[in-house]
Write an enzyme that holds these catalytic residues in place. Sequence first.
Site, mmCIF file in Angstrom:
data_model
loop_
_atom_site.group_PDB
_atom_site.id
_atom_site.type_symbol
_atom_site.label_atom_id
_atom_site.label_comp_id
_atom_site.label_asym_id
_atom_site.label_seq_id
_atom_site.Cartn_x
_atom_site.Cartn_y
_atom_site.Cartn_z
ATOM 1 N N LYS A 1 44.407 28.457 -10.832
ATOM 2 C CA LYS A 1 45.449 29.282 -11.460
ATOM 3 C C LYS A 1 45.478 30.689 -10.858
ATOM 4 C CE LYS A 1 43.870 28.988 -15.715
ATOM 5 N NZ LYS A 1 42.664 28.150 -15.560
ATOM 6 N N ARG B 1 31.961 28.326 -6.227
ATOM 7 C CA ARG B 1 32.309 29.716 -6.557
ATOM 8 C C ARG B 1 31.048 30.478 -6.981
ATOM 9 N NH1 ARG B 1 37.419 30.484 -10.437
ATOM 10 N NH2 ARG B 1 36.017 30.326 -12.182
ATOM 11 N N ARG C 1 30.043 35.987 -11.733
ATOM 12 C CA ARG C 1 30.529 35.615 -13.066
ATOM 13 C C ARG C 1 29.424 34.944 -13.868
ATOM 14 N NH1 ARG C 1 36.608 33.340 -13.497
ATOM 15 N NH2 ARG C 1 35.733 32.683 -15.484
ATOM 16 N N ARG D 1 32.854 25.176 -21.063
ATOM 17 C CA ARG D 1 34.236 25.626 -20.802
ATOM 18 C C ARG D 1 35.174 24.427 -20.688
ATOM 19 N NH1 ARG D 1 33.339 29.110 -15.678
ATOM 20 N NH2 ARG D 1 35.562 29.561 -15.754
HETATM 21 P P1 AMP Z 1 39.083 32.864 -17.202
HETATM 22 O O1 AMP Z 1 38.809 33.927 -16.197
HETATM 23 O O2 AMP Z 1 40.542 32.641 -17.465
HETATM 24 O O3 AMP Z 1 38.350 31.575 -16.912
HETATM 25 O O4 AMP Z 1 38.503 33.392 -18.600
HETATM 26 C C1 AMP Z 1 37.121 33.694 -18.744
HETATM 27 C C2 AMP Z 1 36.739 33.718 -20.224
HETATM 28 O O5 AMP Z 1 37.477 34.733 -20.903
HETATM 29 C C3 AMP Z 1 37.030 32.435 -20.991
HETATM 30 O O6 AMP Z 1 36.010 31.461 -20.825
HETATM 31 C C4 AMP Z 1 37.076 32.978 -22.421
HETATM 32 O O7 AMP Z 1 35.778 33.283 -22.903
HETATM 33 C C5 AMP Z 1 37.795 34.321 -22.239
HETATM 34 N N1 AMP Z 1 39.274 34.180 -22.315
HETATM 35 C C6 AMP Z 1 40.175 34.376 -21.306
HETATM 36 N N2 AMP Z 1 41.429 34.191 -21.741
HETATM 37 C C7 AMP Z 1 41.333 33.860 -23.046
HETATM 38 C C8 AMP Z 1 42.279 33.519 -24.048
HETATM 39 N N3 AMP Z 1 43.606 33.481 -23.786
HETATM 40 N N4 AMP Z 1 41.810 33.215 -25.285
HETATM 41 C C9 AMP Z 1 40.500 33.258 -25.569
HETATM 42 N N5 AMP Z 1 39.537 33.559 -24.686
HETATM 43 C C10 AMP Z 1 39.943 33.864 -23.422
#
Ligand code: AMP
Length: 187
Positions: A13, A127, A134, A145
Amino acid sequence: MRLILLGPPGAGKGTQARRLEDLHGLKQLSTGDMLRAEIASGSDLGKKVEAILAAGELVSDDIMVEMIAHRIAKPDCEKGFILDGFPRTVAQAEALDDMLANHKLDLDAVIEIKVDEQELFDRIQKRAEEDGTRADDTVEVMKNRMDVYKNQTAPIIPYYEGKGMLKTVDGMQSIDDVAAQIDSILL
Ligand code: AMP
């Protein structure tokens, strides 16, 4: 143009959103990046959410909806935006609908990037090895996740399908091929 990119962690994404940002002058809104920036800045919000991200759980809908509502109202979103990582629950999707209706805005497309589970694990592992910054890019947290995605996020796919807005692309292809599939949807 206003888009949502949907898909499990590691689907690509962010990569596709950054490309669309350059190509169409849209603003990429990655809620994961926003939360990581809060953590890095040591803000109260950052302190509140740090353990949640590290565990791969979801931050509360209230916090996320407020964060996005605030963000899409900024001038750099006037030409449009790509939501990357939001909505992640049906409640967030419903709140987004209300938010857009209040601003008299429409979504142009909701694009799901589909990738097999094993491939996702391989990508995240890569990654973690290459980047290593991260806290949630570990096999253990990745499993959680994925579960969180299946249980809490995947239900938004039928939500958008029901509205006739969902487009699906094959995320197992190369970055360029996935980009081409997305471009043909947006033509
Ligand atoms: P990402 O970088 O999109 O994988 O997001 C990393 C982490 O941020 C996720 O595993 C959640 O803990 C938190 N997070 C990101 N976006 C959201 C969302 N829309 N709702 C809830 N938690 C979020």
